[in-house]
Design a protein around this motif. Structure first.
Motif, PDB file in Angstrom:
ATOM      1  N   SER A   1       0.830  -1.203   0.000  1.00  0.00           N
ATOM      2  CA  SER A   1       0.000   0.000   0.000  1.00  0.00           C
ATOM      3  C   SER A   1       0.873   1.265   0.000  1.00  0.00           C
ATOM      4  O   SER A   1       1.593   1.511  -0.959  1.00  0.00           O
ATOM      5  CB  SER A   1      -0.950  -0.040   1.195  1.00  0.00           C
ATOM      6  OG  SER A   1      -1.964   0.920   1.081  1.00  0.00           O
TER       7      SER A   1
ATOM      8  N   SER B   1      -0.069  -4.046  -3.822  1.00  0.00           N
ATOM      9  CA  SER B   1      -1.233  -3.163  -3.655  1.00  0.00           C
ATOM     10  C   SER B   1      -0.810  -1.708  -3.479  1.00  0.00           C
ATOM     11  O   SER B   1      -1.380  -0.976  -2.665  1.00  0.00           O
ATOM     12  CB  SER B   1      -2.066  -3.596  -2.437  1.00  0.00           C
ATOM     13  OG  SER B   1      -2.360  -4.965  -2.463  1.00  0.00           O
TER      14      SER B   1
ATOM     15  N   CYS C   1      -1.295  -6.622  -7.536  1.00  0.00           N
ATOM     16  CA  CYS C   1      -2.439  -6.024  -6.870  1.00  0.00           C
ATOM     17  C   CYS C   1      -3.607  -6.997  -6.939  1.00  0.00           C
ATOM     18  O   CYS C   1      -3.749  -7.737  -7.922  1.00  0.00           O
ATOM     19  CB  CYS C   1      -2.823  -4.692  -7.531  1.00  0.00           C
ATOM     20  SG  CYS C   1      -3.954  -3.686  -6.540  1.00  0.00           S
TER      21      CYS C   1
ATOM     22  N   ASP D   1      -9.007  -4.931  -5.151  1.00  0.00           N
ATOM     23  CA  ASP D   1      -8.370  -3.858  -4.390  1.00  0.00           C
ATOM     24  C   ASP D   1      -8.761  -2.497  -4.982  1.00  0.00           C
ATOM     25  O   ASP D   1      -8.866  -2.349  -6.197  1.00  0.00           O
ATOM     26  CB  ASP D   1      -6.845  -4.035  -4.459  1.00  0.00           C
ATOM     27  CG  ASP D   1      -6.092  -3.215  -3.426  1.00  0.00           C
ATOM     28  OD1 ASP D   1      -6.247  -1.975  -3.419  1.00  0.00           O
ATOM     29  OD2 ASP D   1      -5.363  -3.808  -2.621  1.00  0.00           O
TER      30      ASP D   1
ATOM     31  N   HIS E   1      -7.518  -5.587  -0.362  1.00  0.00           N
ATOM     32  CA  HIS E   1      -6.493  -4.867   0.394  1.00  0.00           C
ATOM     33  C   HIS E   1      -6.399  -5.470   1.792  1.00  0.00           C
ATOM     34  O   HIS E   1      -6.818  -4.861   2.782  1.00  0.00           O
ATOM     35  CB  HIS E   1      -6.888  -3.393   0.461  1.00  0.00           C
ATOM     36  CG  HIS E   1      -5.728  -2.438   0.492  1.00  0.00           C
ATOM     37  ND1 HIS E   1      -4.937  -2.165  -0.591  1.00  0.00           N
ATOM     38  CD2 HIS E   1      -5.219  -1.687   1.509  1.00  0.00           C
ATOM     39  CE1 HIS E   1      -4.013  -1.276  -0.274  1.00  0.00           C
ATOM     40  NE2 HIS E   1      -4.162  -0.979   1.018  1.00  0.00           N
ATOM     41  N   THR E   2      -5.811  -6.678   1.883  1.00  0.00           N
ATOM     42  CA  THR E   2      -5.842  -7.441   3.126  1.00  0.00           C
ATOM     43  C   THR E   2      -4.490  -8.081   3.422  1.00  0.00           C
ATOM     44  O   THR E   2      -3.685  -8.326   2.510  1.00  0.00           O
ATOM     45  CB  THR E   2      -6.889  -8.561   3.051  1.00  0.00           C
ATOM     46  OG1 THR E   2      -6.486  -9.520   2.044  1.00  0.00           O
ATOM     47  CG2 THR E   2      -8.276  -8.011   2.700  1.00  0.00           C
TER      48      THR E   2
ATOM     49  N   TRP F   1      -1.391  -9.902   1.132  1.00  0.00           N
ATOM     50  CA  TRP F   1       0.018  -9.509   1.191  1.00  0.00           C
ATOM     51  C   TRP F   1       0.911 -10.649   1.689  1.00  0.00           C
ATOM     52  O   TRP F   1       2.029 -10.820   1.213  1.00  0.00           O
ATOM     53  CB  TRP F   1       0.176  -8.269   2.070  1.00  0.00           C
ATOM     54  CG  TRP F   1      -0.643  -7.120   1.590  1.00  0.00           C
ATOM     55  CD1 TRP F   1      -0.839  -6.722   0.286  1.00  0.00           C
ATOM     56  CD2 TRP F   1      -1.439  -6.232   2.384  1.00  0.00           C
ATOM     57  NE1 TRP F   1      -1.686  -5.648   0.226  1.00  0.00           N
ATOM     58  CE2 TRP F   1      -2.080  -5.316   1.488  1.00  0.00           C
ATOM     59  CE3 TRP F   1      -1.671  -6.097   3.752  1.00  0.00           C
ATOM     60  CZ2 TRP F   1      -2.919  -4.306   1.941  1.00  0.00           C
ATOM     61  CZ3 TRP F   1      -2.516  -5.091   4.206  1.00  0.00           C
ATOM     62  CH2 TRP F   1      -3.131  -4.211   3.309  1.00  0.00           C
TER      63      TRP F   1
END
Length: 275
Positions: free
Chosen positions: A143, A167, A218, A222, A251-252, A256
């Motif tokens: 991120s 991401s 990604c 996301d 987005h978790t 990742w």
């Protein structure tokens, strides 16, 4: 007699299942930033059987927005196993709540590009047995950290040889009202060029083919998927070689933690080829 039998059974289990009795060493170090005039913590993960007689490659692993240096070892992520598997040192810097790993043009309190790429790298090379050049350094993150990894690697191609992003918020402009980016860059309406120049998508022209090894990915669900797809297309147009993957996920930490396995394999191949 029972104790001997237990020890023999344990030995057989260790051999059969490849379990290593030693494991990665995790430590928290206190570093100092001269440019920001403060102490900053970082996590350092040393592979099992670390020896000062061996020079190890280093992967700098960045946390995301609102996180800290301990995220990668307190969340469900495989980083300690990966340090062992690939015989490398993993360093998790602290990028503050929302530094975006940028040297802020509007507030000298936020100088995290210089801190990570110069001050922290120098500290790690001075205190641990590392490969002290770009052939032994990679940087990645999630991120906010994905943006930071790519932007710092592009700005400091003499420091890093490989870079990744998971991401990543690779274009800051669409998120001008989010994630406290304005405290680093000022208001978008006041200086849109600064926002463009500090976004990864605005730095592609600084890349030369074959200099940086690049991997990024990604999740399909996301909210950063659009800007990552755009970066991929931009790199293709510029003929900059890279690995780009879209996988199921959002987005978790689950996403990742899985992504790290692929990125570490990519970095390991880079290290093995050049060292």
């Amino acid at each position: 007699m029972a104790k001997i039998i237990y020890q023999r059974i344990l030995f057989v289990l260790l051999v059969c299942f490849g379990i290593n009795a030693s494991a990665a060493e995790v430590d928290t170090v206190l570093t100092h930033s001269d440019i920001m005039k403060k102490d900053i913590k970082a996590v350092v993960i040393l592979p099992n059987n670390y020896s000062k007689k061996v020079s190890y490659p280093v992967v700098y692993l960045l946390h995301g927005f609102s996180g800290n240096y301990a995220d990668w070892i307190t969340k469900d992520a495989p980083v300690q196993n990966l340090a062992d598997q690939y015989h490398c040192i993993i360093v998790c810097p602290d990028g503050a709540f929302a530094s975006w790993y940028i040297d802020s043009p509007v507030n000298s309190y936020w100088m995290y590009d210089t801190y990570v790429s110069k001050e922290l790298v120098s500290y790690i090379d001075a205190h641990f047995s590392t490969i002290k050049n770009r052939t032994g350094r990679a940087i990645t993150g999630l991120s906010m950290g994905g943006h930071g990894a790519l932007s710092m690697a592009i700005r400091h191609q003499e420091v890093y040889g490989a870079v990744g992003s998971m991401s990543g918020a690779v274009d800051l402009k669409p998120f001008a009202k989010d994630f406290a980016i304005n405290q680093i860059l000022g208001e978008y309406k006041d200086n849109p060029k600064s926002w463009a120049d500090h976004s990864v998508v605005g730095m592609v022209d600084q890349l030369k083919p074959g200099v940086l090894k690049i991997i990024f990915d990604c999740g399909a669900d996301d909210f950063f998927i659009g800007v990552n797809n755009a970066l991929h297309e931009q790199l293709l147009k510029a003929k900059i070689a890279h690995d780009y993957t879209v996988r199921p996920g959002a987005h978790t930490w689950e996403y990742w933690s899985n992504s790290m396995n692929y990125q570490m394999l990519f970095f390991s191949r880079f290290f093995d080829k050049l060292n």
